[in-house]
Design an enzyme around this catalytic site. Structure first.
Site, PDB file in Angstrom:
ATOM      1  N   LEU A  40       0.876  -1.156   0.000  1.00 42.86           N
ATOM      2  CA  LEU A  40       0.000   0.000   0.000  1.00 42.86           C
ATOM      3  C   LEU A  40       0.919   1.213   0.000  1.00 42.86           C
ATOM      4  O   LEU A  40       1.738   1.372   0.911  1.00 42.86           O
ATOM      5  CB  LEU A  40      -0.916   0.002   1.235  1.00 42.86           C
ATOM      6  CG  LEU A  40      -2.080   0.993   1.240  1.00 42.86           C
ATOM      7  CD1 LEU A  40      -3.010   0.770   0.039  1.00 42.86           C
ATOM      8  CD2 LEU A  40      -2.875   0.899   2.531  1.00 42.86           C
ATOM      9  N   ASP A  41       0.816   2.036  -1.030  1.00 42.27           N
ATOM     10  CA  ASP A  41       1.766   3.128  -1.237  1.00 42.27           C
ATOM     11  C   ASP A  41       1.909   4.014  -0.013  1.00 42.27           C
ATOM     12  O   ASP A  41       0.971   4.158   0.784  1.00 42.27           O
ATOM     13  CB  ASP A  41       1.334   3.995  -2.418  1.00 42.27           C
ATOM     14  CG  ASP A  41       1.329   3.231  -3.732  1.00 42.27           C
ATOM     15  OD1 ASP A  41       2.029   2.219  -3.821  1.00 42.27           O
ATOM     16  OD2 ASP A  41       0.611   3.670  -4.656  1.00 42.27           O
ATOM     17  N   ILE A  42       3.062   4.658   0.095  1.00 46.39           N
ATOM     18  CA  ILE A  42       3.357   5.522   1.238  1.00 46.39           C
ATOM     19  C   ILE A  42       2.345   6.656   1.360  1.00 46.39           C
ATOM     20  O   ILE A  42       2.032   7.112   2.461  1.00 46.39           O
ATOM     21  CB  ILE A  42       4.799   6.061   1.130  1.00 46.39           C
ATOM     22  CG1 ILE A  42       5.246   6.681   2.443  1.00 46.39           C
ATOM     23  CG2 ILE A  42       4.935   7.045  -0.035  1.00 46.39           C
ATOM     24  CD1 ILE A  42       6.725   6.994   2.489  1.00 46.39           C
ATOM     25  N   SER A  68      -0.828   6.458   0.470  1.00 46.49           N
ATOM     26  CA  SER A  68      -2.170   5.873   0.495  1.00 46.49           C
ATOM     27  C   SER A  68      -2.512   5.418   1.909  1.00 46.49           C
ATOM     28  O   SER A  68      -1.624   5.160   2.720  1.00 46.49           O
ATOM     29  CB  SER A  68      -2.259   4.684  -0.463  1.00 46.49           C
ATOM     30  OG  SER A  68      -1.969   5.075  -1.791  1.00 46.49           O
TER      31      SER A  68
END
Length: 253
Positions: free
Chosen positions: A129-131, A133
């Protein structure tokens, strides 16, 4: 007449037992090697202790009670990841999401398992899960769950609420649903729909790096907010940002 040798001992052209175990969802390949070394794996009723042993693809594989007990002790944690934390390996200036797991950040409504420091050992994210997001991130000690969620053949849905800015190109919604490629490879069909003037719902069955943001860029949109709200049958629900809970016995992805 000489007796026929066992399938586990002679199938030089078969499949590695650890690979078969992972494919059948018995455990991860790393866990399989550990179980084999400890004598906790039986192939067609015979104990196997040598790493690299092969067997026919249809061989019957069972686990000793010790292996099953070990699996039952392993925990899976659901975290509502805030912005600014990386889901996997630490990056300069940023902390990994696993650093949020502790007694003080366990959700009060989580009344089941009591937190123990041993639950941090081997705890790893099952997916990214992107930084920048937020939302549902799964961390687990259980290789079976990790493979279910991030294996090459995983069919588990992930649902996201995505706030966007910009002007969608003609036919852009159709392309988001099916028709885009990233890094020279076509994307699997997705389910994408408008929720309101600036928010989309994405349902994906894969997780390429920064996939949703890159998909949106290809059709004229810029992501300004992204939150994962569901993985399979497990929803984020009311779990507060920065807090976590254990996956319950009655839940499954």
């Amino acid at each position: 007449m000489r007796p026929a040798p066992s399938s586990a001992a002679t199938a030089a052209d078969g499949v590695r037992i650890s690979k078969l175990m992972a494919e059948r969802g018995l455990c991860s390949r790393r866990e399989a090697d550990t179980y084999i070394e400890r004598g906790w794996v039986f192939v067609d009723g015979q104990r196997v202790t040598e790493l690299g042993t092969r067997a026919p693809a249809n061989a019957r594989i069972t686990l000793a009670p010790e292996a099953r007990a070990r699996q039952e002790e392993r925990v899976t944690i659901l975290l509502n990841k805030p912005i600014g934390y990386v889901s996997g390996q630490p990056e300069p200036g940023f902390q990994p999401a696993v650093s949020l797991i502790g007694r003080d950040t366990q959700w009060r409504a989580d009344q089941g398992t009591v937190f123990r420091p041993a639950h941090l050992k081997g705890l790893a994210p099952a997916g990214r899960l992107d930084i920048d997001s937020t939302g549902l991130l799964v961390l687990t000690q259980d290789g079976r769950i990790a493979r279910q969620l991030i294996g090459d053949d995983s069919e588990v849905e992930k649902e996201y609420l995505v706030r966007v800015d910009g002007q969608l190109v003609p036919d852009g919604l159709r392309l988001l649903n099916h028709g885009l490629s990233l890094d020279g490879r076509p994307l699997r069909p997705a389910k994408v729909e408008w929720l309101n003037d600036d928010q989309l719902r994405f349902i994906l069955r894969e997780g390429r790096k920064r996939q949703i943001r890159r998909m949106c860029e290809l059709v004229g949109l810029k992501v300004v907010g992204l939150k994962r709200v569901r993985i399979g049958r497990v929803r984020l629900g009311e779990l507060p940002t920065g807090q976590w809970r254990y996956l319950r016995d009655d839940e499954a992805f």
